[in-house]
Design a protein around this motif. Structure first.
Motif, PDB file in Angstrom:
ATOM      1  N   GLY A   1      67.228  40.807  63.663  1.00 32.10           N
ATOM      2  CA  GLY A   1      67.486  42.228  63.492  1.00 32.10           C
ATOM      3  C   GLY A   1      66.249  43.015  63.117  1.00 32.10           C
ATOM      4  O   GLY A   1      65.164  42.471  62.921  1.00 32.10           O
ATOM      5  N   HIS A   2      66.426  44.330  63.007  1.00 30.83           N
ATOM      6  CA  HIS A   2      65.311  45.237  62.739  1.00 30.83           C
ATOM      7  C   HIS A   2      65.596  46.110  61.530  1.00 30.83           C
ATOM      8  O   HIS A   2      65.324  47.309  61.535  1.00 30.83           O
ATOM      9  CB  HIS A   2      65.058  46.106  63.975  1.00 30.83           C
ATOM     10  N   GLY A   3      66.145  45.526  60.493  1.00 27.18           N
ATOM     11  CA  GLY A   3      66.575  46.299  59.336  1.00 27.18           C
ATOM     12  C   GLY A   3      65.465  46.619  58.363  1.00 27.18           C
ATOM     13  O   GLY A   3      65.530  46.245  57.182  1.00 27.18           O
ATOM     14  N   VAL A   4      64.433  47.301  58.840  1.00 30.57           N
ATOM     15  CA  VAL A   4      63.332  47.715  57.970  1.00 30.57           C
ATOM     16  C   VAL A   4      63.108  49.213  58.158  1.00 30.57           C
ATOM     17  O   VAL A   4      62.846  49.672  59.267  1.00 30.57           O
ATOM     18  CB  VAL A   4      62.032  46.954  58.293  1.00 30.57           C
ATOM     19  N   ASP A   5      63.221  49.967  57.081  1.00 32.20           N
ATOM     20  CA  ASP A   5      63.015  51.407  57.113  1.00 32.20           C
ATOM     21  C   ASP A   5      61.624  51.704  56.553  1.00 32.20           C
ATOM     22  O   ASP A   5      61.407  51.629  55.341  1.00 32.20           O
ATOM     23  CB  ASP A   5      64.095  52.107  56.279  1.00 32.20           C
ATOM     24  N   MET A   6      60.677  52.035  57.437  1.00 24.70           N
ATOM     25  CA  MET A   6      59.304  52.244  56.994  1.00 24.70           C
ATOM     26  C   MET A   6      59.136  53.563  56.242  1.00 24.70           C
ATOM     27  O   MET A   6      58.105  53.787  55.623  1.00 24.70           O
ATOM     28  CB  MET A   6      58.358  52.205  58.190  1.00 24.70           C
ATOM     29  N   LEU A   7      60.124  54.427  56.273  1.00 27.86           N
ATOM     30  CA  LEU A   7      60.054  55.681  55.518  1.00 27.86           C
ATOM     31  C   LEU A   7      60.361  55.451  54.046  1.00 27.86           C
ATOM     32  O   LEU A   7      59.736  56.051  53.171  1.00 27.86           O
ATOM     33  CB  LEU A   7      61.022  56.702  56.110  1.00 27.86           C
ATOM     34  N   THR A   8      61.318  54.568  53.773  1.00 32.91           N
ATOM     35  CA  THR A   8      61.737  54.307  52.387  1.00 32.91           C
ATOM     36  C   THR A   8      61.317  52.935  51.878  1.00 32.91           C
ATOM     37  O   THR A   8      61.281  52.702  50.680  1.00 32.91           O
ATOM     38  CB  THR A   8      63.266  54.413  52.270  1.00 32.91           C
ATOM     39  N   GLY A   9      61.042  51.996  52.809  1.00 29.73           N
ATOM     40  CA  GLY A   9      60.722  50.628  52.418  1.00 29.73           C
ATOM     41  C   GLY A   9      61.927  49.718  52.318  1.00 29.73           C
ATOM     42  O   GLY A   9      61.787  48.526  52.034  1.00 29.73           O
ATOM     43  N   GLU A  10      63.125  50.249  52.560  1.00 30.53           N
ATOM     44  CA  GLU A  10      64.322  49.418  52.469  1.00 30.53           C
ATOM     45  C   GLU A  10      64.266  48.289  53.499  1.00 30.53           C
ATOM     46  O   GLU A  10      63.942  48.517  54.668  1.00 30.53           O
ATOM     47  CB  GLU A  10      65.578  50.254  52.675  1.00 30.53           C
ATOM     48  N   TYR A  11      64.608  47.081  53.060  1.00 32.12           N
ATOM     49  CA  TYR A  11      64.449  45.876  53.869  1.00 32.12           C
ATOM     50  C   TYR A  11      65.740  45.076  53.840  1.00 32.12           C
ATOM     51  O   TYR A  11      66.229  44.709  52.765  1.00 32.12           O
ATOM     52  CB  TYR A  11      63.295  45.046  53.312  1.00 32.12           C
ATOM     53  N   SER A  12      66.313  44.790  55.026  1.00 36.33           N
ATOM     54  CA  SER A  12      67.529  43.986  55.125  1.00 36.33           C
ATOM     55  C   SER A  12      67.523  43.287  56.471  1.00 36.33           C
ATOM     56  O   SER A  12      67.631  43.931  57.511  1.00 36.33           O
ATOM     57  CB  SER A  12      68.773  44.872  54.985  1.00 36.33           C
ATOM     58  N   ARG A  13      67.407  41.952  56.452  1.00 39.17           N
ATOM     59  CA  ARG A  13      67.289  41.192  57.689  1.00 39.17           C
ATOM     60  C   ARG A  13      68.220  39.982  57.671  1.00 39.17           C
ATOM     61  O   ARG A  13      68.369  39.305  56.641  1.00 39.17           O
ATOM     62  CB  ARG A  13      65.857  40.657  57.875  1.00 39.17           C
ATOM     63  N   GLY A  14      68.840  39.697  58.816  1.00 38.91           N
ATOM     64  CA  GLY A  14      69.545  38.444  58.951  1.00 38.91           C
ATOM     65  C   GLY A  14      68.547  37.298  58.938  1.00 38.91           C
ATOM     66  O   GLY A  14      67.419  37.438  59.414  1.00 38.91           O
ATOM     67  N   ALA A  15      68.949  36.150  58.395  1.00 38.59           N
ATOM     68  CA  ALA A  15      67.997  35.055  58.230  1.00 38.59           C
ATOM     69  C   ALA A  15      68.669  33.702  58.370  1.00 38.59           C
ATOM     70  O   ALA A  15      69.884  33.559  58.207  1.00 38.59           O
ATOM     71  CB  ALA A  15      67.313  35.158  56.860  1.00 38.59           C
ATOM     72  N   SER A  16      67.842  32.710  58.673  1.00 39.52           N
ATOM     73  CA  SER A  16      68.270  31.309  58.641  1.00 39.52           C
ATOM     74  C   SER A  16      67.081  30.472  58.220  1.00 39.52           C
ATOM     75  O   SER A  16      65.933  30.910  58.300  1.00 39.52           O
ATOM     76  CB  SER A  16      68.794  30.859  60.013  1.00 39.52           C
ATOM     77  N   GLY A  17      67.367  29.266  57.750  1.00 41.78           N
ATOM     78  CA  GLY A  17      66.291  28.403  57.283  1.00 41.78           C
ATOM     79  C   GLY A  17      66.847  27.211  56.543  1.00 41.78           C
ATOM     80  O   GLY A  17      67.768  26.540  57.042  1.00 41.78           O
ATOM     81  N   PHE A  18      66.341  26.971  55.330  1.00 40.10           N
ATOM     82  CA  PHE A  18      66.731  25.789  54.566  1.00 40.10           C
ATOM     83  C   PHE A  18      66.887  26.143  53.088  1.00 40.10           C
ATOM     84  O   PHE A  18      66.175  27.004  52.565  1.00 40.10           O
ATOM     85  CB  PHE A  18      65.697  24.673  54.724  1.00 40.10           C
ATOM     86  N   LEU A  19      67.819  25.472  52.452  1.00 42.48           N
ATOM     87  CA  LEU A  19      68.012  25.630  51.020  1.00 42.48           C
ATOM     88  C   LEU A  19      66.909  24.888  50.280  1.00 42.48           C
ATOM     89  O   LEU A  19      66.491  23.796  50.683  1.00 42.48           O
ATOM     90  CB  LEU A  19      69.375  25.067  50.623  1.00 42.48           C
ATOM     91  N   ILE A  20      66.413  25.507  49.213  1.00 42.09           N
ATOM     92  CA  ILE A  20      65.453  24.846  48.332  1.00 42.09           C
ATOM     93  C   ILE A  20      66.202  24.426  47.071  1.00 42.09           C
ATOM     94  O   ILE A  20      66.760  25.261  46.358  1.00 42.09           O
ATOM     95  CB  ILE A  20      64.291  25.774  47.955  1.00 42.09           C
ATOM     96  N   GLU A  21      66.233  23.123  46.814  1.00 42.46           N
ATOM     97  CA  GLU A  21      66.900  22.579  45.624  1.00 42.46           C
ATOM     98  C   GLU A  21      65.958  21.608  44.934  1.00 42.46           C
ATOM     99  O   GLU A  21      65.392  20.722  45.579  1.00 42.46           O
ATOM    100  CB  GLU A  21      68.192  21.861  46.009  1.00 42.46           C
ATOM    101  N   ASN A  22      65.782  21.812  43.643  1.00 38.89           N
ATOM    102  CA  ASN A  22      64.889  20.956  42.851  1.00 38.89           C
ATOM    103  C   ASN A  22      63.502  20.867  43.489  1.00 38.89           C
ATOM    104  O   ASN A  22      62.850  19.816  43.486  1.00 38.89           O
ATOM    105  CB  ASN A  22      65.486  19.552  42.696  1.00 38.89           C
TER     106      ASN A  22
END
Length: 448
Positions: free
Chosen positions: A377-398
């Motif tokens: 997605g493109h959820g970045v508002d360069m006028l205000t700096g608000e940032y919201s993006r869909g993501a995937s990856g890995f959990l970090i535990e210990n």
């Protein structure tokens, strides 16, 4: 691939075009010729899907009549005199632009350095096909990979000639070689996709097809059977270097002089203030030998120099072209880029300078969090700096990467993210935007 830019011949033609524009009534003028050549092959499941070859020569003339400016473009074979007269006629009826002009003569590059940007290695379509097929085969050979998203290989070159009415004449060219592959693991609704690629100026620097394919396959398999996470606040998110480069791109956008002049950057009033975590710096250097985005002069003939855009967290410079600088009451710093008939500021070899901790130790210090390998997605508002993006990856535990995760959203504000980022030491400077692994504290995670 051979050197076919014929810079001396093209410079003569550009110079003639500028002279004709002056004779037609222009006060000032510049002419740009961009020549490009490329060949690319794409394959899927062992068969060639497409082979493309392209050649283009783009001529652009920009003329100034007082504070009025006009630009025209043409392909080879046009009538130079007619083009120059048309450009001047257009300028005379154009609205005045108080900021548009040629770069100050004192700013022009006089000694144009050889940055070693061109590799004359010839790579045939057959060799490109073999490379793409090898990459795909390596990906499919990884246990758990069930399908291919395709593979590609390409070779090309691009050159620029610039001549101005106030005495500048220069040219340079750069080659480019690339390989990429996309792999699919799993079956049905449980399928996961990932990729790997490489792009270099010199053919010998390109990573092997088998390595690229294997890594793409292994990355896809690691993503199988992802979990969803509960919504939670104050999460530390670690960006993989591929994702971190995009994050640095947001910084570049926020300190672009054009955005500042349009008042569309959330950092527009922050010059001289701390905008990044103390101890961190952002550099931009157009003169790196064999640098991915290096150039001996910018799109206006100005020789750039290495700049520390953000030093110890403090904002020091905007990216500036001549017109943007004049609008802001400043002086260009050689970051002008020709885009069609326009000149706009942009970064060159941009880097968020690394820290002194390994990515493994950085992750270990996080303890619990999320390691992001892909953003959606493109959820970045360069006028205000608000940032919201869909993501995937890995959990970090210990302090270790464990299970894959997907269907999450990470959110914060770039103003806060810039002040909470910690870099590792694993920077790869082979790309135009370079960044190490980055840890960012205090983000919100939205899940199930």
């Amino acid at each position: 691939m051979t050197d076919t830019i014929q810079s001396a011949t093209l410079a003569d033609r550009a110079g003639e075009l500028v002279d004709l524009a002056r004779k037609a009534g222009a006060d000032r003028a510049d002419a740009v010729i961009v020549r490009s050549r490329s060949t690319g092959v794409s394959v899927r499941l062992g068969k060639v899907e497409g082979t493309e070859s392209s050649e283009s020569d783009d001529f652009s003339l920009r003329v100034f009549v007082g504070n009025r400016v006009a630009s025209v473009s043409a392909n080879p074979g046009f009538d130079l005199k007619a083009l120059a007269e048309r450009a001047v006629a257009m300028a005379k009826v154009s609205p005045e632009d108080p900021f548009a002009t040629l770069a100050d003569e004192a700013m022009l590059a006089r000694d144009i350095p050889d940055l070693d940007l061109f590799d004359g290695t010839t790579v045939s379509a057959e060799e490109l096909t073999e490379a793409a097929l090898e990459a795909e085969a390596a990906a499919l050979a990884v246990k758990g990979v069930s399908n291919s998203g395709g593979a590609s290989a390409g070779a090309g070159m691009g050159g620029l000639v610039l001549v101005t009415s106030h005495g500048f004449s220069g040219s340079y060219m750069a080659s480019r070689f690339s390989r990429s592959v996309s792999a699919i693991a799993g079956e049905g609704t449980g399928m996961e996709r990932d990729y790997d690629y490489d792009s270099t100026l010199y053919f010998a620097d390109l990573r092997g097809s088998a390595e690229i394919g294997r890594l793409a396959g292994e990355r896809a398999v690691k993503r199988l059977n992802p979990q969803r996470l509960d919504t939670q606040a104050n999460v530390t998110v670690v960006f993989d270097p591929r994702v971190a480069r995009g994050f640095v791109g947001h910084i570049a956008g926020a300190i672009n002089g054009a955005s500042v002049a349009r008042k569309t950057s959330f950092l527009r009033d922050r010059m001289g203030e701390q905008v990044l975590k103390s101890g961190l710096s952002i550099t931009d250097d157009p003169l790196i030998r064999r640098g991915s985005s290096s150039r001996p002069f910018d799109g206006e003939g100005v020789k750039g120099e290495k700049l520390t855009m953000i030093e110890d967290g403090v904002l020091k410079h905007w990216f500036l072209s001549t017109s943007t600088a004049r609008e802001l009451g400043l002086v260009t710093n050689g970051r002008g880029v020709r885009g069609g008939n326009q000149v706009s500021p942009a970064s060159t070899n941009l880097a968020l300078e690394p820290g002194d901790v390994s990515p493994e130790d950085l992750i270990r210090s996080v303890g619990k969090g999320v390691y992001v390998t892909e953003l959606i997605g493109h959820g970045v508002d360069m006028l205000t700096g608000e940032y919201s993006r869909g993501a995937s990856g890995f959990l970090i535990e210990n302090g270790e990467l464990t299970v894959p995760v997907s269907e999450i959203t990470i959110a914060s504000n770039l103003k806060e993210m810039f002040l909470r980022v910690t870099p590792a030491n694993d920077i790869d400077r082979s790309f135009g935007v370079a960044a190490p692994t980055l840890a960012i504290e205090g983000m919100t995670l939205a899940g199930r």
